[in-house]
Design a protein around this motif. Structure first.
Motif, PDB file in Angstrom:
ATOM      1  N   GLU A   1       8.553  -0.548   0.712  1.00  0.00           N
ATOM      2  CA  GLU A   1       7.784  -0.113  -0.441  1.00  0.00           C
ATOM      3  C   GLU A   1       7.185   1.246  -0.126  1.00  0.00           C
TER       4      GLU A   1
ATOM      5  N   ALA B   1       4.088   2.633  -0.325  1.00  0.00           N
ATOM      6  CA  ALA B   1       2.879   2.683   0.495  1.00  0.00           C
ATOM      7  C   ALA B   1       3.179   2.245   1.923  1.00  0.00           C
ATOM      8  N   ASP B   2       4.018   1.225   2.055  1.00  0.00           N
ATOM      9  CA  ASP B   2       4.374   0.760   3.392  1.00  0.00           C
ATOM     10  C   ASP B   2       5.149   1.823   4.160  1.00  0.00           C
TER      11      ASP B   2
ATOM     12  N   HIS C   1       0.655  -6.100   8.165  1.00  0.00           N
ATOM     13  CA  HIS C   1      -0.293  -7.153   7.796  1.00  0.00           C
ATOM     14  C   HIS C   1      -1.122  -7.632   8.990  1.00  0.00           C
TER      15      HIS C   1
ATOM     16  N   ASP D   1      -8.170  -2.887   5.702  1.00  0.00           N
ATOM     17  CA  ASP D   1      -7.448  -3.337   4.515  1.00  0.00           C
ATOM     18  C   ASP D   1      -6.655  -2.159   3.969  1.00  0.00           C
TER      19      ASP D   1
ATOM     20  N   ARG E   1      -4.937  -1.856   1.489  1.00  0.00           N
ATOM     21  CA  ARG E   1      -4.966  -1.690   0.037  1.00  0.00           C
ATOM     22  C   ARG E   1      -6.053  -0.715  -0.394  1.00  0.00           C
ATOM     23  N   SER E   2      -7.075  -0.549   0.451  1.00  0.00           N
ATOM     24  CA  SER E   2      -8.177   0.336   0.090  1.00  0.00           C
ATOM     25  C   SER E   2      -8.419   1.438   1.111  1.00  0.00           C
TER      26      SER E   2
END
Length: 276
Positions: free
Chosen positions: A42, A44-45, A115, A124, A126-127
């Motif tokens: 993905e 972002a990954d 992860h 995190d 995500r942020s």
């Protein structure tokens, strides 16, 4: 093998970074223990993967391919070379201990990098920015890698403190000057083994310290437990005191006493006399 950048090999849910002949043998006997997992990509990954591929300050080396499998293989190359003490010690921070626990479990590359390790680092993704994650991971890996050299410095300091010297080189010179002339008279097994090892001139200072650690504790420093440093310090002080007492006695001891039986005197006129 051809799709190693997209597929990870798992054995009993543990990632296998290197595929060897023994893997194929085990596959034939118990194929149910193995699985292949596809590594999703993905946007972002991929940013995280690209940054990790450049390397970390604590893991110097040329950049590796920007794949989760390649990066994971580099991490496990570092992990496999860690001394036993670094893998088992409880003297790490909570973050470094959590990162070490993740490496023990060996999850698949995507799970490891995107992860499990971020969670262990308290980040995190995500942020938080990927760089925050990399900085935290680098600090944890650096701490794990530095813990054994720190132990070696503590062992060196303990030995120097016991014998009141300021460097390993000076301590080795001290042993050579003080004990080599009297070595033949040192018969106590424990002290003789200690001094014999201390007089080994064929190794550098690091290996010399390992040799002394083995004599005192029965194990090289890399395989010590957390409490072994205290044992080493105590036994080194006790040995220093015992050797100091023995050396003081050895320096004052004279040759064996023999009874005078007779003296033969020869004069300049070749006249001989024997007096008892």
């Amino acid at each position: 093998i051809a799709r190693a950048e997209n597929v990870s090999l798992m054995e009993r849910n543990s990632f296998q970074p290197d595929l060897t002949d023994s893997h194929f043998m085990r596959m034939g006997k118990a194929p149910g223990n193995f699985a292949l997992r596809h590594i999703e990509r993905e946007g972002a990954d991929q940013e995280v993967i690209a940054l990790l591929a450049r390397g970390l300050p604590s893991l110097p080396g040329a950049p590796c391919p920007s794949t989760a499998a390649a990066i994971t293989e580099r991490f496990y190359g570092w992990w496999g070379a860690l001394p036993q003490f670094a893998v088992e010690t409880r003297q790490l921070s909570a973050r470094a201990d959590a990162v070490r626990a993740v490496f023990r479990k060996a999850p698949d590359p995507a799970e490891l990098l995107l992860h499990a390790l971020p969670l262990a680092c308290g980040v995190d993704l995500r942020s938080a920015s990927p760089q925050v994650y990399l900085d935290a991971l680098d600090a944890a890996i650096s701490e794990i890698g530095d813990i054994t050299p720190l132990l070696r410095r503590r062992a060196s300091a303990a030995m120097l403190d016991a014998f009141a010297e300021n460097s390993i080189a000076a301590l080795r010179d001290h042993f050579a000057a003080d004990f080599r002339p009297h070595l033949i008279t040192l018969t106590a097994n424990k002290m003789r083994a200690f001094v014999d090892r201390a007089l080994n001139d064929d190794v550098d200072d690091d290996k010399w310290l390992d040799g002394m650690a083995s004599v005192v504790t029965g194990r090289r420093i890399d395989s010590w437990e957390d409490a072994t440093i205290d044992e080493f310090a105590y036994e080194s002080r006790a040995m220093a005191a015992s050797l100091a007492r023995w050396l003081a006695l050895a320096r004052t001891r004279r040759g064996p006493r023999t009874d005078l039986v007779a003296v033969q005197v020869v004069g300049i006129d070749v006249c001989e006399q024997i007096r008892v």
